[in-house]
Design an enzyme around this catalytic site. Structure first.
Site, short mmCIF file in Angstrom:
data_model
loop_
_atom_site.label_atom_id
_atom_site.label_comp_id
_atom_site.label_asym_id
_atom_site.label_seq_id
_atom_site.Cartn_x
_atom_site.Cartn_y
_atom_site.Cartn_z
N ASP A 193 -3.85 4.10 2.56
CA ASP A 193 -5.29 3.94 2.83
C ASP A 193 -5.63 2.54 3.35
O ASP A 193 -6.80 2.20 3.51
CB ASP A 193 -6.13 4.29 1.60
CG ASP A 193 -5.90 3.33 0.44
OD1 ASP A 193 -5.02 2.44 0.56
OD2 ASP A 193 -6.59 3.46 -0.59
N ASP B 269 -10.63 -16.63 -15.18
CA ASP B 269 -11.44 -17.06 -14.05
C ASP B 269 -12.58 -18.00 -14.48
O ASP B 269 -13.32 -17.67 -15.41
CB ASP B 269 -12.04 -15.80 -13.39
CG ASP B 269 -12.59 -16.03 -12.01
OD1 ASP B 269 -11.80 -16.30 -11.10
OD2 ASP B 269 -13.83 -15.92 -11.85
N ASP C 169 0.85 -1.19 0.00
CA ASP C 169 0.00 0.00 0.00
C ASP C 169 0.88 1.24 0.00
O ASP C 169 1.51 1.57 1.01
CB ASP C 169 -0.90 -0.04 1.25
CG ASP C 169 -1.65 1.26 1.47
OD1 ASP C 169 -1.79 2.05 0.51
OD2 ASP C 169 -2.11 1.48 2.61
N HIS D 171 -5.05 -17.12 -3.96
CA HIS D 171 -5.90 -16.32 -3.07
C HIS D 171 -7.15 -17.07 -2.62
O HIS D 171 -7.93 -16.52 -1.84
CB HIS D 171 -6.28 -15.03 -3.80
CG HIS D 171 -7.12 -15.31 -5.01
ND1 HIS D 171 -6.63 -15.95 -6.14
CD2 HIS D 171 -8.43 -15.08 -5.26
CE1 HIS D 171 -7.60 -16.09 -7.02
NE2 HIS D 171 -8.71 -15.57 -6.52
N ASP D 172 -7.37 -18.26 -3.13
CA ASP D 172 -8.55 -19.05 -2.74
C ASP D 172 -8.20 -20.21 -1.81
O ASP D 172 -9.10 -20.93 -1.37
CB ASP D 172 -9.22 -19.66 -3.98
CG ASP D 172 -9.84 -18.62 -4.89
OD1 ASP D 172 -10.24 -17.55 -4.40
OD2 ASP D 172 -9.94 -18.89 -6.11
N ASN E 155 -0.18 4.50 -0.69
CA ASN E 155 -0.78 5.78 -0.30
C ASN E 155 -1.37 5.78 1.11
O ASN E 155 -1.98 6.75 1.54
CB ASN E 155 -1.83 6.23 -1.33
CG ASN E 155 -3.05 5.33 -1.35
OD1 ASN E 155 -3.12 4.36 -0.57
ND2 ASN E 155 -4.01 5.63 -2.20
N ASP F 22 -6.11 -10.78 -14.79
CA ASP F 22 -7.20 -11.68 -14.46
C ASP F 22 -8.38 -11.33 -15.37
O ASP F 22 -8.75 -10.17 -15.49
CB ASP F 22 -7.59 -11.51 -12.99
CG ASP F 22 -7.85 -12.84 -12.32
OD1 ASP F 22 -8.72 -13.57 -12.81
OD2 ASP F 22 -7.20 -13.13 -11.30
N GLU G 160 -8.62 -21.03 -15.44
CA GLU G 160 -8.94 -21.53 -14.10
C GLU G 160 -10.16 -22.41 -14.26
O GLU G 160 -11.23 -21.93 -14.66
CB GLU G 160 -9.22 -20.38 -13.12
CG GLU G 160 -9.24 -20.90 -11.68
CD GLU G 160 -10.40 -20.40 -10.85
OE1 GLU G 160 -10.35 -20.53 -9.63
OE2 GLU G 160 -11.40 -19.90 -11.42
O1 TEU Z 1 -12.66 -19.13 -8.07
C1 TEU Z 1 -13.40 -20.19 -8.54
C2 TEU Z 1 -13.75 -21.32 -7.62
O2 TEU Z 1 -14.56 -22.13 -8.00
C3 TEU Z 1 -13.19 -21.57 -6.29
O3 TEU Z 1 -11.88 -21.91 -6.27
C4 TEU Z 1 -13.63 -20.50 -5.37
O4 TEU Z 1 -12.55 -19.98 -4.71
C5 TEU Z 1 -14.61 -20.97 -4.32
O5 TEU Z 1 -13.91 -21.21 -3.16
C6 TEU Z 1 -15.47 -22.14 -4.63
O6 TEU Z 1 -15.92 -22.72 -3.45
C7 TEU Z 1 -12.57 -17.97 -8.83
C8 TEU Z 1 -11.72 -16.94 -8.14
O7 TEU Z 1 -10.40 -17.41 -8.04
C9 TEU Z 1 -12.33 -16.63 -6.81
O8 TEU Z 1 -11.54 -15.77 -6.04
C10 TEU Z 1 -13.68 -16.01 -7.08
O9 TEU Z 1 -14.36 -15.84 -5.87
C11 TEU Z 1 -14.53 -16.88 -8.01
O10 TEU Z 1 -13.82 -17.41 -9.12
C12 TEU Z 1 -15.63 -16.04 -8.60
O11 TEU Z 1 -15.10 -15.10 -9.48
#
Ligand code: TEU
Length: 573
Positions: free
Chosen positions: A32, A213, A28, A344-345, A30, A105, A272
């Site tokens: 915020d 995605d 970050d 991130h998931d 700035n 993305d 993905e």
């Molecule tokens: O994720 C798709 C997805 O199906 C999963 O991995 C999701 O994280 C979820 O946990 C399902 O239970 C993608 C993105 O990476 C995710 O961050 C988004 O929330 C999702 O698509 C919707 O755009």
């Protein structure tokens, strides 16, 4: 994409490593409390020191932020919290100047409900964009808006039904993710043309490709039929009707014609694709069908699922290995693997598959070794190279993620014990991956001089980038060596994979071979000593250590190698 003789376009990325940035949590500038593009700009030399080839930016587009930017309200801009298009151009130039590529993305299964397209679509049944989304009346005989009146029985990935009633026009719209993420109707040619134009816009700006995605969900069975039901589950399973749908490969072929084929530079495309099978992955990567460079498979990050993703069980290593081996073998002659533990998931791999206590550093290096020495293109998620861990969230209120919060709300409403739900989310919540990048031991881990949008993991004083960069024996330098090895060593990039001890409960052992060159990789996924009883171990007695998380080679024992706790070693012959 330029034409190639071989069937698989992907070896183009065999020597490359991708680094994923989750911009809101990276740096970050700035103050915020929210990461931004100028923050990333201030860290490009850090990325260069790690040595990665490609940076993937999670969404930076304008968004009301229901799903941290995966709900986009304008595909062509930059959310002011991240900066401006001028900042973006500067970042792109800074990466290019250091020999790195940038992929964006691409989130086109759905938009935000605050996107102008959806605002028009919901405004009236006769609007020109009505058909850009899936609008359906209530089930015949049911009262619109009442429970159970939804057009079909599908549940959303983020709890609740996959349909939202919109009183303005008396119909429902489909959202397989949150209700703030209405699904686009790809059957409509104007939708597809608008997406293609948007993609060309970013490529014309100079970006080097896309992470796409949930791209395997863009084609739905047009009848939108009820899905199968499971006793005890509130909603039906829509997945068979919208994952790998009837027109998917047609849409991708069209996208290739309308977008990618118009550029003659190397573009990286990675789909993905939750629930994708090996067969489908081959098809996605086939120039005649999907035409993508590679896809993300999910089986290995589901290996520890119990009844659901919120019911994580101790890992059965044999199961994990069998999955990796099936994917390695299945894509040996066509297609290409994406290799990842973290994103991130996902909760942090060192906490999930390693040991984030006394063996944290050793096990983080082991996970890196096991993954990066497979055949495919590795992805490093920000903080993974520091050995960042899961977070011990103190209360449900500390969670920010829409998936986690909805899950907790629904589970507790159904009678679950809130403490038990918290325990589930500590292990499985996506927020484990989303706390700020830990740069140094200063307040807020050097992420922000303001108040971070989500609390920093309290272990930042010990685990941070300044510390690992200064320590030649750190997780960071181990990743740096792996990235360099992939670039310099064709056996790592291209060698054939063979698993050695499929039934071993603790050791993952495999070889990579190319001509006369060979690597033997031995990883002890446990905190106890383990014997790696590889066939003809003596043949490796004089082999050099290419990489290890211990000093020196493992001792030879009767019938194999004696591995120390969490030892990971690559021997070269
Ligand atoms: O994720 C798709 C997805 O199906 C999963 O991995 C999701 O994280 C979820 O946990 C399902 O239970 C993608 C993105 O990476 C995710 O961050 C988004 O929330 C999702 O698509 C919707 O755009």
């Amino acid at each position: 994409m330029s034409a190639r003789g071989d069937r698989s376009p992907a070896p183009r990325w065999a020597a490359s490593t991708v680094y994923q940035i989750y911009p809101r949590s990276f740096a970050d500038a700035n103050g915020d409390g929210f990461g931004d593009l100028r923050g990333i700009l201030g860290r490009v030399d850090y990325l260069a020191r790690l040595g990665v080839d490609v940076v993937w930016l999670s969404p930076i587009y304008p968004s009301p932020d229901a799903d941290n930017g995966y709900d986009i309200s304008d595909y062509e801009g930059v959310d002011p919290r991240y900066g401006s298009l001028a900042d973006f151009d500067e970042l792109l130039a800074a990466l290019h100047a250091r020999g790195m590529k940038l992929i964006m993305d691409l989130v086109v299964n759905h938009t935000s409900d605050e996107h102008a397209w959806f605002a028009a679509s919901r405004s009236s049944r006769s609007d020109a964009k009505r058909d850009w989304y899936f609008w359906r009346p209530a089930r015949p005989g049911a009262t619109p808006g009442e429970r159970g009146a939804e057009p079909n029985n599908w549940g959303s990935f983020f709890s609740g039904p996959a349909w939202q009633f919109d009183p303005a026009t008396g119909e429902y719209y489909l959202h397989v993710f949150s209700r703030k993420q209405p699904d686009l109707n790809w059957e409509n040619a104007d939708v597809r043309a608008a997406i293609h134009a948007m993609m060309r816009g970013w490529l014309d700006r100079g970006v080097d490709g896309f992470r796409m995605d949930v791209i395997n969900m863009i084609s739905k069975d047009a009848a939108l039929p009820d899905g199968p039901t499971i006793p005890g589950m509130r909603y039906g399973i829509g997945v068979p009707h919208f994952v790998g749908g009837p027109r998917l490969y047609e849409y991708l072929a069209e996208m290739r014609r309308e977008v990618f084929a118009r550029y003659d530079r190397a573009l990286l495309t990675v789909g993905e694709t939750p629930l994708v099978t090996v067969e489908q992955a081959r098809r996605f990567c086939d120039p005649e069908h999907g035409g993508l460079d590679m896809v993300f498979s999910f089986e290995h990050v589901m290996a520890d699922y119990g009844a659901s993703k919120f019911d994580l069980r101790p890992l059965d290593l044999r199961k994990l290995k069998a999955i990796f081996t099936r994917w390695q073998e299945g894509l040996a002659d066509a297609g290409w693997n994406s290799l990842y533990w973290d994103n991130h998931d996902q909760p942090r791999a060192v906490s999930r598959f390693g040991d984030d206590g006394v063996h944290r550093v050793r096990s983080a290096k082991l996970l890196a070794t096991a993954l990066h020495l497979l055949r495919g293109t590795p992805y490093v998620y920000q903080g993974e190279e520091l050995g960042m861990t899961n977070v011990r969230f103190a209360a449900l209120g500390d969670l920010r993620d829409v998936e986690s919060r909805n899950f907790a709300e629904e589970a507790i409403a159904a009678g679950a014990d809130p403490e038990a739900v918290l325990a589930q989310l500590r292990a499985a919540s996506r927020d484990n991956a989303r706390t700020p990048m830990q740069w140094d031991a200063s307040p807020n881990a050097g992420f922000s001089r303001g108040s971070p949008w989500i609390a920093v993991n309290p272990n930042y004083r010990e685990i941070n980038a300044a510390a690992v960069e200064a320590d030649p024996d750190s997780v960071f330098h181990h990743y740096r060596r792996l990235v360099a090895l992939r670039r310099s060593d064709p056996v790592v990039a291209l060698g054939a994979y063979r698993e050695l001890l499929p039934d071993d409960e603790r050791v993952f052992a495999f070889t990579r071979t190319r001509g006369a060159e060979a690597l033997l990789v031995l990883c002890n996924f446990s905190g106890a000593e383990a014997l790696a009883a590889v066939p003809r171990a003596r043949d490796w007695a004089a082999a050099a250590v290419a990489l290890s998380n211990y000093a020196g080679a493992p001792a030879m024992a009767d019938g194999g190698f004696r591995l120390r706790p969490w030892e990971a070693v690559a021997l070269r012959r």
